[in-house]
Design an enzyme around this catalytic site. Structure first.
Site, PDB file in Angstrom:
ATOM      1  N   HIS A  26       0.825  -1.205   0.000  1.00 13.91           N
ATOM      2  CA  HIS A  26       0.000   0.000   0.000  1.00 13.91           C
ATOM      3  C   HIS A  26       0.865   1.263   0.000  1.00 13.91           C
ATOM      4  O   HIS A  26       2.013   1.249   0.451  1.00 13.91           O
ATOM      5  CB  HIS A  26      -0.895   0.018   1.245  1.00 13.91           C
ATOM      6  CG  HIS A  26      -2.079  -0.889   1.130  1.00 13.91           C
ATOM      7  ND1 HIS A  26      -3.076  -0.924   2.066  1.00 13.91           N
ATOM      8  CD2 HIS A  26      -2.424  -1.790   0.160  1.00 13.91           C
ATOM      9  CE1 HIS A  26      -3.994  -1.817   1.695  1.00 13.91           C
ATOM     10  NE2 HIS A  26      -3.621  -2.352   0.548  1.00 13.91           N
ATOM     11  N   CYS A  30      -5.705   2.293   5.487  1.00  9.34           N
ATOM     12  CA  CYS A  30      -6.520   1.107   5.783  1.00  9.34           C
ATOM     13  C   CYS A  30      -6.347   0.683   7.233  1.00  9.34           C
ATOM     14  O   CYS A  30      -5.308   0.903   7.856  1.00  9.34           O
ATOM     15  CB  CYS A  30      -6.154  -0.041   4.843  1.00  9.34           C
ATOM     16  SG  CYS A  30      -4.472  -0.643   5.037  1.00  9.34           S
ATOM     17  N   GLU A  83       0.825   4.154   1.750  1.00  6.62           N
ATOM     18  CA  GLU A  83       1.347   4.730   2.992  1.00  6.62           C
ATOM     19  C   GLU A  83       2.495   3.871   3.538  1.00  6.62           C
ATOM     20  O   GLU A  83       3.521   4.395   3.981  1.00  6.62           O
ATOM     21  CB  GLU A  83       0.243   4.846   4.050  1.00  6.62           C
ATOM     22  CG  GLU A  83      -0.956   5.688   3.617  1.00  6.62           C
ATOM     23  CD  GLU A  83      -2.055   4.848   2.984  1.00  6.62           C
ATOM     24  OE1 GLU A  83      -1.754   3.836   2.306  1.00  6.62           O
ATOM     25  OE2 GLU A  83      -3.232   5.196   3.170  1.00  6.62           O
ATOM     26  N   CYS A  99      -2.051  -0.048   7.116  1.00  9.90           N
ATOM     27  CA  CYS A  99      -1.282   1.201   7.071  1.00  9.90           C
ATOM     28  C   CYS A  99      -1.510   2.048   8.318  1.00  9.90           C
ATOM     29  O   CYS A  99      -0.598   2.713   8.797  1.00  9.90           O
ATOM     30  CB  CYS A  99      -1.646   2.002   5.830  1.00  9.90           C
ATOM     31  SG  CYS A  99      -1.119   1.181   4.322  1.00  9.90           S
TER      32      CYS A  99
END
Ligand SMILES: [Zn+2]
Length: 175
Positions: free
Chosen positions: A63, A109, A65, A119
């Protein structure tokens, strides 16, 4: 807290949006971009971008981040020296992260079906200062509680107004 679109923060979110556009679209995940900016020394008025990231940039189903954080945490002392050329004493990456503003096109998330850490947890572990978000995560896949988790951990959460549709459009590419 809400801020006006003319703000510097919108500019940084636009950089995050350009990161999101680099994602290879997939029907099973969003295309998200992230910018990690920090001010150092802490009283400095200008921020330096430590790292950027986007979905699936690093190997695996990664992801935005988490990728920006990983890239920042992998900065060497000479990378940090290059980012802050006027400093005699260099801060550690942890010091820099504690002062960091994270800009993400979509709410971090809070749950990952892949087994990777969410994240929101990674940002909490890094003890970042604040998180600016372009749009909440829609319930396409899971119900997201990222913003709530961050707030509960003492991280300031700021929703940037006026860019939600653009963030969603880029996020849902390939769906
Ligand atoms: Zn995530």
């Amino acid at each position: 807290m809400e801020i006006s679109p003319s703000d510097i923060h919108l500019e940084r979110l636009s950089i995050a949006l350009r990161e999101a556009e680099k994602c290879i679209p997939t029907p099973t995940a969003f295309c998200v971009g992230c910018v990690l900016a920090t001010t150092w020394p802490p009283d400095s008025s200008s921020a330096v971008i430590l790292a950027t990231g986007y979905s699936r940039e690093l190997p695996g189903n990664t992801h935005a981040e988490a990728n920006a954080l990983t890239k920042a945490q992998n900065l060497t002392q000479s990378d940090i020296a290059a980012l802050f050329p006027s400093l005699d004493i260099l801060p550690s990456i942890d010091d820099l992260l504690h002062r960091a503003d994270v800009y993400t096109t979509m709410e971090p998330c809070s749950i990952r079906t892949s087994g990777l850490p969410p994240c929101a947890d990674a940002l909490i572990d890094a003890q970042i200062k604040s998180c600016y978000i372009g749009v909440g995560e829609p319930d396409d896949f899971v119900t997201c509680e990222g913003a709530r988790k961050l707030k509960e951990a003492g991280i300031e959460v700021i929703w940037i107004k006026g860019i939600e549709e653009e963030c969603l459009r880029v996020a849902r590419r390939g769906h």
